[in-house]
Design a protein around this motif. Structure first.
Motif, PDB file in Angstrom:
ATOM      1  N   ALA A  96       0.846  -1.187   0.000  1.00 32.72           N
ATOM      2  CA  ALA A  96       0.000   0.000   0.000  1.00 32.72           C
ATOM      3  C   ALA A  96       0.882   1.237   0.000  1.00 32.72           C
ATOM      4  O   ALA A  96       2.109   1.159   0.185  1.00 32.72           O
ATOM      5  CB  ALA A  96      -0.934   0.003   1.208  1.00 32.72           C
ATOM      6  N   PRO A 122      -2.616   3.400  -4.291  1.00 30.16           N
ATOM      7  CA  PRO A 122      -1.375   2.640  -4.138  1.00 30.16           C
ATOM      8  C   PRO A 122      -0.282   3.020  -5.123  1.00 30.16           C
ATOM      9  O   PRO A 122       0.902   3.017  -4.775  1.00 30.16           O
ATOM     10  CB  PRO A 122      -1.823   1.185  -4.359  1.00 30.16           C
ATOM     11  N   GLY A 145      -7.085   7.648  -3.721  1.00 28.34           N
ATOM     12  CA  GLY A 145      -7.183   6.552  -2.774  1.00 28.34           C
ATOM     13  C   GLY A 145      -8.449   6.665  -1.948  1.00 28.34           C
ATOM     14  O   GLY A 145      -9.370   7.414  -2.281  1.00 28.34           O
ATOM     15  N   THR A 150      -6.424  -5.291  -6.957  1.00 28.37           N
ATOM     16  CA  THR A 150      -6.936  -4.439  -5.887  1.00 28.37           C
ATOM     17  C   THR A 150      -8.386  -4.084  -6.179  1.00 28.37           C
ATOM     18  O   THR A 150      -8.953  -4.526  -7.183  1.00 28.37           O
ATOM     19  CB  THR A 150      -6.077  -3.169  -5.718  1.00 28.37           C
ATOM     20  N   GLY A 158      -7.628   0.933  -4.284  1.00 30.18           N
ATOM     21  CA  GLY A 158      -6.960   0.533  -3.050  1.00 30.18           C
ATOM     22  C   GLY A 158      -7.892  -0.241  -2.110  1.00 30.18           C
ATOM     23  O   GLY A 158      -8.919  -0.750  -2.530  1.00 30.18           O
TER      24      GLY A 158
END
Length: 303
Positions: free
Chosen positions: A8, A85, A131, A174, A209
């Protein structure tokens, strides 16, 4: 068996910093793998994908004994501020209308995969990717819609690959959101009555993410549960098995025309349950929570 881990990027002391997660604990990655992360580089996790095979081997070795090397900076995700990420890939590709249940929900019961071709579009990485956290409501729209999507991270250059070999080019997965402005996407003033650029590529349109899950940890990308809530109301509840074109087939079709590079992102379509099916759309103050498999929860607030 190698220890499971995820990756991350977090906000840490005013900077975007890569971290590795093992057993729910988080460590700063750069001090532990400076030779790969290129100390001081602004590319963060993007550095890992230039030679993903080597990076993966070193990450697996690190994860196996990381608890003996340093203390974690956090023992719970809730104490961290996650960013998108990847800072930033060259391309974000996306596939439209790629779930059978979504087609049925909008009344397309006569669809034939054999007589159709997948629809692809792109989002600009540096302005679309965000994000967990706030996303800005597009000022020119009143029909902001949600779409949970499996996001694929490319780990090896892919050009004219076959469906049989396509997954060899995948590094990680993801959770992604393909936010869409339906009134711009289906703008009747547009000469084609369709505009995937303004409808899909606006600022903050691609939350991603919070964690990247290595592909080696995923037994089958075509058997992952998908859920999305709006203000705690479950709106989407499906499985990647409902894809029309599989992840491998999408990569094969794209790379007939466009080379996918290490770190590129591919959004793979959304299942039934998006707002366009009911005519209900997002408004300022709404919260979206999305989950795929055990990847973690991607949460954003519309502001």
């Amino acid at each position: 068996m190698p220890s499971a881990f995820s990756l991350a990027t977090i906000q840490y002391h005013g900077a975007a910093v890569p971290v590795i997660e093992v057993k729910g604990h988080y460590w700063l990655l750069e001090p532990l793998l400076p030779q790969i992360l290129q100390a001081g580089s602004q590319r963060g996790l993007m550095n890992l994908f230039q030679d993903w095979a080597n990076s993966l081997a070193q990450l697996q070795e690190l994860a196996s004994h990381i608890e003996t090397l340093a203390d974690p900076i956090a023992t719970a995700a809730s104490s961290l501020e996650f960013l998108t990420p990847l800072q930033y890939p060259a391309k974000v590709m996306a596939t439209g209308t790629n779930y059978y249940d979504h087609l049925r929900a909008v009344g397309r019961h006569d669809f034939s995969k054999a007589s159709n071709y997948p629809a692809f579009f792109m989002k600009p990485p540096t302005t679309a990717l965000v994000g967990p956290g706030p996303v800005r409501y597009p000022t020119e729209s009143s029909q902001l819609d949600w779409e949970v999507e499996l996001a694929v991270i490319i780990g090896k250059k892919a050009s004219h690959v076959t469906a049989q070999s396509a997954l060899d080019h995948v590094a990680a997965y993801t959770v992604g959101l393909d936010l869409s402005t339906r009134d711009m996407q289906r703008n009747q003033k547009h000469f084609a009555k369709m505009d995937l650029c303004l409808g899909k590529a606006f600022d903050d349109s691609c939350p991603l993410g919070p964690r990247l899950i290595p592909a080696v940890s995923i037994t089958d990308p075509q058997n992952l549960s998908m859920k999305l809530w709006v203000n705690d109301q479950l709106e989407q509840d499906s499985n990647t098995s409902n894809m029309i074109w599989s992840v491998a087939e999408q990569i094969a079709e794209i790379t007939k025309h466009i080379t996918l590079e290490p770190g590129d992102v591919l959004l793979t379509g959304t299942p039934a349950g998006s707002g366009i099916e009911s005519g209900r759309y997002l408004k300022k103050g709404d919260r979206i929570d999305a989950e795929i498999g055990s990847f973690g929860r991607l949460s954003v607030a519309v502001v």
